[in-house]
Motif scaffolding. Sequence first.
Motif, PDB file in Angstrom:
ATOM      1  N   VAL A 203       0.709  -0.914  -0.482  1.00 20.15           N
ATOM      2  CA  VAL A 203      -0.091   0.424   0.037  1.00 20.15           C
ATOM      3  C   VAL A 203       0.803   1.358  -0.433  1.00 20.15           C
ATOM      4  CG1 VAL A 203      -1.816   1.300   1.274  1.00 20.15           C
ATOM      5  CG2 VAL A 203      -2.022  -1.234   1.344  1.00 20.15           C
ATOM      6  N   LEU A 204       2.280   1.187   0.471  1.00 23.49           N
ATOM      7  CA  LEU A 204       2.743   2.462   0.768  1.00 23.49           C
ATOM      8  C   LEU A 204       3.090   2.502  -1.027  1.00 23.49           C
ATOM      9  CD1 LEU A 204       4.753   4.044   2.520  1.00 23.49           C
ATOM     10  CD2 LEU A 204       6.597   2.597   2.676  1.00 23.49           C
ATOM     11  N   PHE A 205       3.793   1.961  -1.580  1.00 22.62           N
ATOM     12  CA  PHE A 205       3.976   1.678  -3.159  1.00 22.62           C
ATOM     13  C   PHE A 205       3.417   2.094  -3.753  1.00 22.62           C
ATOM     14  CE2 PHE A 205       8.005  -1.220  -1.178  1.00 22.62           C
ATOM     15  CZ  PHE A 205       8.717  -0.207  -1.044  1.00 22.62           C
ATOM     16  N   VAL A 206       2.149   1.932  -3.152  1.00 20.29           N
ATOM     17  CA  VAL A 206       0.619   2.013  -4.274  1.00 20.29           C
ATOM     18  C   VAL A 206       0.667   3.463  -4.469  1.00 20.29           C
ATOM     19  CG1 VAL A 206      -1.804   1.674  -4.858  1.00 20.29           C
ATOM     20  CG2 VAL A 206      -0.438  -0.521  -4.414  1.00 20.29           C
ATOM     21  N   ALA A 207       0.604   3.998  -3.075  1.00 23.18           N
ATOM     22  CA  ALA A 207       0.580   5.519  -2.929  1.00 23.18           C
ATOM     23  C   ALA A 207       1.809   6.267  -3.370  1.00 23.18           C
ATOM     24  CB  ALA A 207       0.407   6.333  -1.496  1.00 23.18           C
ATOM     25  N   ALA A 208       2.716   5.643  -3.583  1.00 24.89           N
ATOM     26  CA  ALA A 208       3.975   6.718  -3.825  1.00 24.89           C
ATOM     27  C   ALA A 208       4.247   6.287  -5.757  1.00 24.89           C
ATOM     28  CB  ALA A 208       5.786   5.757  -3.839  1.00 24.89           C
ATOM     29  N   ILE A 209       4.064   4.766  -6.284  1.00 25.31           N
ATOM     30  CA  ILE A 209       3.923   4.974  -7.554  1.00 25.31           C
ATOM     31  C   ILE A 209       2.482   6.388  -7.979  1.00 25.31           C
ATOM     32  CG2 ILE A 209       3.051   2.989 -10.104  1.00 25.31           C
ATOM     33  CD1 ILE A 209       4.649   0.946  -7.978  1.00 25.31           C
ATOM     34  N   LYS A 210       1.580   6.343  -7.374  1.00 29.95           N
ATOM     35  CA  LYS A 210       0.200   6.878  -7.441  1.00 29.95           C
ATOM     36  C   LYS A 210       0.798   8.683  -7.932  1.00 29.95           C
ATOM     37  CE  LYS A 210      -3.039   4.178  -8.094  1.00 29.95           C
ATOM     38  NZ  LYS A 210      -3.715   4.269  -9.709  1.00 29.95           N
ATOM     39  N   ALA A 211       2.118   8.796  -7.054  1.00 28.51           N
ATOM     40  CA  ALA A 211       2.103  10.152  -7.291  1.00 28.51           C
ATOM     41  C   ALA A 211       3.505  10.091  -8.195  1.00 28.51           C
ATOM     42  CB  ALA A 211       2.968  10.513  -5.767  1.00 28.51           C
ATOM     43  N   VAL A 212       3.273   9.138  -9.324  1.00 18.74           N
ATOM     44  CA  VAL A 212       4.321   9.160 -10.499  1.00 18.74           C
ATOM     45  C   VAL A 212       3.609  10.086 -11.527  1.00 18.74           C
ATOM     46  CG1 VAL A 212       5.878   8.432 -11.767  1.00 18.74           C
ATOM     47  CG2 VAL A 212       5.976   7.548  -9.592  1.00 18.74           C
ATOM     48  N   PRO A 213       4.164  11.251 -12.250  1.00 18.75           N
ATOM     49  CA  PRO A 213       3.547  11.643 -13.334  1.00 18.75           C
ATOM     50  C   PRO A 213       2.907  10.628 -14.156  1.00 18.75           C
ATOM     51  CG  PRO A 213       5.065  12.929 -12.549  1.00 18.75           C
ATOM     52  CD  PRO A 213       5.429  11.732 -11.758  1.00 18.75           C
TER      53      PRO A 213
END
Length: 321
Positions: A203-213
Motif C-alpha cells: 500500500v505504501l508503494f502503491v501511493a508512491a507510484i500513484k504520485a509518479v506523473p
Amino acid sequence: MVAAPSIAPSDAPRRGRGGRRRLTPQRALFFALFLGAPLLLYILFVVWPVLQAIFYSLTNWRGLAATPEFIGLDNYVRLFNDGIFRQALVNNLILLIVLPTVVITLAFVLAVLVTVGGNSRGQIRGVGGANLYRMVSFFPYVVPAVVVGILFAFIYSPNGGLLNGMLGLVGLNPGIGWLGHRDLALWAIMAAVVWSLVGFYMVLFVAAIKAVPSEIVEAARLDGCGRFRLAVGVILPMIRENVSTAAVYMGIVALDMFVYIRVMTPNGGTGKSTEVISRYLYETAFQKSQFGLASAMGVVLALVTMLMAVIVLFGFRRKDS
C-alpha cells in the motif's frame, strides 16, 4: 499621483539594534509552546532514558540497589564472550538481510501489478481485480503480531497443523516440527513476518507510484518499455525515497522481532536457533535480574539499529548523487 500609504510606527515590526527582531512576550510564548515543550518532552522521554541505559550498562545493577557498582566495560566484554548473545546477534543480522529484501521486493512487485501492470494499451491501469488484491493483501497487517504468532504456531504444529496436512495431501512427509527444527525454525518465523507485513508496504508503494506523473509512464510505454523495464528502470528510481524509508522500518522490525519469537518459540528455539537480542534481553533482565547486562544488550542493539539506518539512508542518497 496617489501617495503610498504610510506605515504607522505601531504596525512596523519591532526591531532592535542591527535590524534584529525583538523578543516580544508573544514570540517568547510561541517558542516556549511550540519548541520548548516538545524539546523538553523529547529530552525527558527519549534522551534521558538512553543516557540511563548507557549508565546502567556500565554497572552491575540488579534492579534493587540504589547506588549500583560501576564496573566499566565488563558487561560488554561478557556479552561478546557469551555464545548465546553471539548467536542472537547473528540471527538478528540474518533477519536484517533477509526480511527487508523479501518484503520490499514482494511489496514492490505487487504494487506495480495493481497500478501499472494491466494491459499495456490504452489507459494506465493495474491487473484485473486490483482493488480486491489490495484489500486482501493488506488484511494480514491489521492482525496483531501476537495473533499472527499464535496463528502460525498452529499452522506449523507437527500434529494436525495446516502446513503438514497440506504436505500430507501431496504425499510428502507430514510430521515436520517446523518451529522445533534447528535449521527451519527461523525461516518459518520469517515466512510469518513476510505474510504479515508485505501488504502494508505494498500500500505504501502503491501511493508512491500513484504520485509518479502519468506523462513519464506514458512516454516510457511509447518508447517500447516493457513491464519489467518500466518497473525497474522508470518507477523504482522515482520512488527511491519511499523504498529507503521502508527499508529502515523493516530493518527496525528485523532487529526487534520480540513478539514473534516470544510467541512462536518462547525459549529461543531448539539450541537457541531462533534467539534474538530483544528476547535474550528480556530474559536477562526480568528472569535473571541482571539489569546492567541487559542494558548493555540494549545499547548494542541501539547502535546496530542506528548503523543500519545510516547505511541505508546514505546508500540511497549516494545513488541519487
